[in-house]
Design a protein around this motif. Sequence first.
Motif, PDB file in Angstrom:
ATOM      1  N   THR A   1      11.237  31.467  93.259  1.00 43.27           N
ATOM      2  CA  THR A   1      11.128  31.647  94.704  1.00 43.27           C
ATOM      3  C   THR A   1      11.815  30.480  95.403  1.00 43.27           C
ATOM      4  OG1 THR A   1       8.996  32.776  94.474  1.00 43.27           O
ATOM      5  CG2 THR A   1       9.543  31.886  96.652  1.00 43.27           C
ATOM      6  N   LYS A   2      12.838  30.795  96.215  1.00 45.96           N
ATOM      7  CA  LYS A   2      13.458  29.759  97.041  1.00 45.96           C
ATOM      8  C   LYS A   2      12.535  29.510  98.235  1.00 45.96           C
ATOM      9  CE  LYS A   2      18.256  31.194  96.159  1.00 45.96           C
ATOM     10  NZ  LYS A   2      19.521  31.609  96.820  1.00 45.96           N
TER      11      LYS A   2
ATOM     12  N   ALA B   1      20.196  29.475  87.092  1.00 50.34           N
ATOM     13  CA  ALA B   1      18.748  29.475  86.851  1.00 50.34           C
ATOM     14  C   ALA B   1      18.068  30.654  87.548  1.00 50.34           C
ATOM     15  CB  ALA B   1      18.136  28.164  87.320  1.00 50.34           C
ATOM     16  N   TYR B   2      18.644  31.094  88.681  1.00 50.10           N
ATOM     17  CA  TYR B   2      18.044  32.215  89.397  1.00 50.10           C
ATOM     18  C   TYR B   2      18.218  33.530  88.638  1.00 50.10           C
ATOM     19  CZ  TYR B   2      17.314  29.162  93.385  1.00 50.10           C
ATOM     20  OH  TYR B   2      16.874  28.160  94.203  1.00 50.10           O
ATOM     21  N   ASN B   3      19.196  33.584  87.758  1.00 47.60           N
ATOM     22  CA  ASN B   3      19.367  34.777  86.925  1.00 47.60           C
ATOM     23  C   ASN B   3      18.479  34.722  85.691  1.00 47.60           C
ATOM     24  OD1 ASN B   3      21.372  36.004  88.533  1.00 47.60           O
ATOM     25  ND2 ASN B   3      22.934  34.674  87.651  1.00 47.60           N
TER      26      ASN B   3
ATOM     27  N   GLU C   1      17.735  23.675  98.217  1.00 45.42           N
ATOM     28  CA  GLU C   1      16.372  24.139  98.342  1.00 45.42           C
ATOM     29  C   GLU C   1      15.468  23.540  97.284  1.00 45.42           C
ATOM     30  OE1 GLU C   1      18.749  27.289  96.104  1.00 45.42           O
ATOM     31  OE2 GLU C   1      18.634  27.022  98.264  1.00 45.42           O
ATOM     32  N   ILE C   2      14.153  23.753  97.480  1.00 44.33           N
ATOM     33  CA  ILE C   2      13.172  23.535  96.428  1.00 44.33           C
ATOM     34  C   ILE C   2      12.743  24.918  95.968  1.00 44.33           C
ATOM     35  CG2 ILE C   2      10.841  22.699  95.896  1.00 44.33           C
ATOM     36  CD1 ILE C   2      11.344  20.422  97.851  1.00 44.33           C
ATOM     37  N   ALA C   3      12.601  25.076  94.655  1.00 42.89           N
ATOM     38  CA  ALA C   3      12.225  26.377  94.102  1.00 42.89           C
ATOM     39  C   ALA C   3      10.995  26.235  93.233  1.00 42.89           C
ATOM     40  CB  ALA C   3      13.383  26.965  93.295  1.00 42.89           C
ATOM     41  N   VAL C   4      10.194  27.301  93.196  1.00 47.66           N
ATOM     42  CA  VAL C   4       9.010  27.340  92.332  1.00 47.66           C
ATOM     43  C   VAL C   4       9.037  28.672  91.591  1.00 47.66           C
ATOM     44  CG1 VAL C   4       7.666  25.888  93.895  1.00 47.66           C
ATOM     45  CG2 VAL C   4       7.518  28.393  94.086  1.00 47.66           C
TER      46      VAL C   4
ATOM     47  N   LEU D   1      16.696  22.497  93.543  1.00 47.81           N
ATOM     48  CA  LEU D   1      17.743  23.431  93.098  1.00 47.81           C
ATOM     49  C   LEU D   1      18.744  23.675  94.217  1.00 47.81           C
ATOM     50  CD1 LEU D   1      16.445  26.367  90.832  1.00 47.81           C
ATOM     51  CD2 LEU D   1      18.404  24.876  90.461  1.00 47.81           C
ATOM     52  N   TRP D   2      19.710  24.486  93.927  1.00 48.72           N
ATOM     53  CA  TRP D   2      20.752  24.836  94.894  1.00 48.72           C
ATOM     54  C   TRP D   2      21.311  26.204  94.521  1.00 48.72           C
ATOM     55  CZ3 TRP D   2      20.795  21.025  91.320  1.00 48.72           C
ATOM     56  CH2 TRP D   2      21.724  21.134  90.255  1.00 48.72           C
ATOM     57  N   SER D   3      21.976  26.809  95.470  1.00 51.48           N
ATOM     58  CA  SER D   3      22.613  28.101  95.228  1.00 51.48           C
ATOM     59  C   SER D   3      24.114  27.964  95.533  1.00 51.48           C
ATOM     60  CB  SER D   3      22.018  29.190  96.137  1.00 51.48           C
ATOM     61  OG  SER D   3      20.635  29.349  95.879  1.00 51.48           O
ATOM     62  N   PRO D   4      24.945  28.563  94.614  1.00 49.43           N
ATOM     63  CA  PRO D   4      24.612  29.417  93.474  1.00 49.43           C
ATOM     64  C   PRO D   4      24.198  28.585  92.250  1.00 49.43           C
ATOM     65  CG  PRO D   4      26.976  29.168  93.606  1.00 49.43           C
ATOM     66  CD  PRO D   4      26.418  28.438  94.802  1.00 49.43           C
ATOM     67  N   HIS D   5      23.309  29.158  91.435  1.00 51.37           N
ATOM     68  CA  HIS D   5      22.925  28.530  90.182  1.00 51.37           C
ATOM     69  C   HIS D   5      22.429  29.602  89.222  1.00 51.37           C
ATOM     70  CE1 HIS D   5      21.129  25.808  87.274  1.00 51.37           C
ATOM     71  NE2 HIS D   5      21.714  24.796  87.891  1.00 51.37           N
TER      72      HIS D   5
END
Length: 872
Positions: free
Chosen positions: A790-791, A783-785, A695-698, A777-781
């Motif tokens: 926002t994915k 950075a989301y924690n 994904e791209i995340a902001v 970005l990608w999941s799991p990562h």
Amino acid sequence: MPRLQLGDWINSGVNWLRDNLSWLFDFISSVVQGMYDALNSVLSAPEPLLLAGILAVLAWWLRGLLPAVLAFAGFALIDSIQLWGEAMNTLALVLVAGVITIVFAVPLGIWASRNRAVSALIRPVLDFMQTMPAFVYLIPGIFFFGLGVVPGVVATVIFSMPPGVRMTELGIRQVDAELVEAADAFGTHPRRTLLRVQLPLALPTIMAGVNQVIMLALSMVVIAGMVGAEGLGSTVFQAISSVDVAMGFEGGIAVVILAMYLDRMTSALNQRVSPLARRALAKEKAKAVSGLKVLHWKPATSVAMVGVVVLALVAGGMSMFGGGESGPKVSANVGKGQSVNLGYINWDEGVASTFLWKELLEQRGFKPKVQSYDVGALWTGLAAGNVDMQTDAWLPATHAPYWSKYKNKLENLGSWYDKTSLEVAVPSYVKGVKTLDDLKKKSSTFKKKIIGIEPGAGEMKLMQDKVMPGYGLDKDYSLLKGSTAAMLSQLDRSYAKKEPIAVTLWSPHWAYDKYKLTKLKDPKGAFGKGDHLDTIARKGFAKKNPQIAKWMKDFKLSEKQLTSLESAIQDAGKGKEQQGVRAWLKKNPGTLNKLAPVPGAEQKGKDAGAAPKIGYFPWDEDIATTYLWKNVLERRGYKPEIKQYDVGSMFTGMSTGQVDVEFDGWLPVAQKQYWDRYKKNLVDVGAWYDKTSLEIAVPSYVKDVKSLADLKGKADTFKGKIVGIEPGTGEMKLLKGQVLKQYGLDKEYKVSDGSSPAMLAQLQRSYAKKEPVAVVLWSPHWAYNKYKLTKLADPKKAFGDSNQLHSLANKSFPKKYPEFNGWLKKWHMSEKDLASLEASIQDAGKGNEEKGVQKWMDARPGIVDKMAPVAP
């Protein structure tokens, strides 16, 4: 006048004696060592205060009540400062050396007194023995007898013999000639004249000589500590080399107490054995004031002997049945009590690594003995087989002279630390001095002195032979020889006063953390290219001790590990090195099993010894799983090799067999193009993680951007840029080739190539400033924690379906590593386990991935058996 090669002749003579009379030296060594061991066992067996009581009773018998009380107090003081064992070692050494000296000195003195030719012949020999510097006797002692007690005893005997011979000859010559003539006139045999007339009358003088022998022996025993003789000599030598005032004072006090006791007892013994002295003593007793008689009263010999015997029996009983002290903790009895002699130079890294291995070996059931030596003595002892191993060899440069001289008698067990350097350092407040060349014009600034360390150190030899002549400093500067501790003390004093000072130093060293110093550059390379720290053992050690040799060959410490270990030992204080090591091991769980793995404690795999080549990308999940499998495989006896690659290079390397396996294959979408290209030469071992996404995340504070479609028309907000990762990754190719085009973003946005760490660094900077940023970005990562992100939704499925994480390998992998292949087929990780493993590695920090993995595994007992089960 031509130079007389006297030193070379002596050296040749010593070598000839060593090569042709080794049987004699071995015999002497066995006898002396046996005498010392027996006496030391007797003195060390009883409880300290009981033996102090026995010695006090002897003082009472010889001198009286007050000396007995003082003697007990003195020995109690030695026990209280925890130097009892060393004091008894020294006492045993002195007594053995004294007995041997007297056995030879008295007959020789008698012979000289009865034969003037013999007297004239031995007088210059005695002069030579008595005036030769005491340290010189240690050199041939090392060559003939190696290191330890024996050379110390032999050197002591040589040094202390002259007064015994002289005083014996003098005493007999001073006997009234008329008495001797009267004995001859009555037809007395010369032997009876000697025994019944001359010796009794000469006994006071002879006993004075015995007293001097004992005193000289005690002074020499302290010097013998330099070559590994046990006892207070070693303590004093260590204090001198580390400029430890407290240790030196305590060791010195113990020596003084021993010296006073031996001096008073040997002088008083004359009163018991000499008829003339007994007569004089009786007159003194008669004149004594009645009130002080109790202080001068001495028990009869029979009473004193009964007291000594009773105390000895009590001491023996306590030794047999007390057994109060517990031995070192043994976690696995691999060594079964086998002794190992570890030598070390009193340098920080040498102390740290030696006491680390002392603790590890004790926990594995060995009985290691550590001893500090001067550099030259240590290498000589290793070559002679008196020392088994040392861990502080600076090769190939610093200790090159020693290695070149002795390498045929030694074994190199491998390097455990790299990237060292030797240098001259000056405080940073000294301006205009950046290189060794700069020193030449500034000799007056540094008072024409460079502060050095131990004279036998390899760095000192390099300084004298290469560095100073190479830079023309030998004419302007003198290199002061001393010790590492003395150099550091002078540096501390000068630094406090902001005075210019130049010192010999090396890296790594804690001084660079404590002080702001400038390492002077060496443009001519006179110091060499730097060293690695090697473990050196005596010849045949690996064959006799294969388990220890294997541990040492695999032994590695990072700079952070070594400096933290040194710091822990510094915090523990002098004399508590092992406590410092134990504190460090508690903070580094798993180190024991990693450095000294126990055969059988971790079941070995069927393919133990195999060395699979594992590749990984610099992505968090790949780093985590690669280091996890490295740990597991090592516990199963494998020798995995791991290496980082770019995505394209990884697949190419796997297809050609240069890489055996990798654990981060994003299939069926992200890395599909690589799989399609190389799948004929690859094998999919299996998926170990599901539910991934690209994904791209902001950041969540960027409003009105919830999907990829929302990016259109907002290029100005994000400065027309999407922050990407490694250009060869499948996600980057999908983004550039499909995603941007399907959403009409390819003309508005540019994807910046870089790396995962660079992308995360940019995300952190922008997030801190609340600036808009769009990142790949990608999941799991994790950075989301850490951030609120926002994915961006992908309604057109341009990124494709979600991926699984697969273990991919070269097609030969299943046959080449069948056991490992079977483990990977059954391996799975949950999202929670993977996230916690990544977090543990993040907490450990860069360069400490193995530590992070070990901590994670320690919290999950049985994880090795779960991931890599071995059939019984």
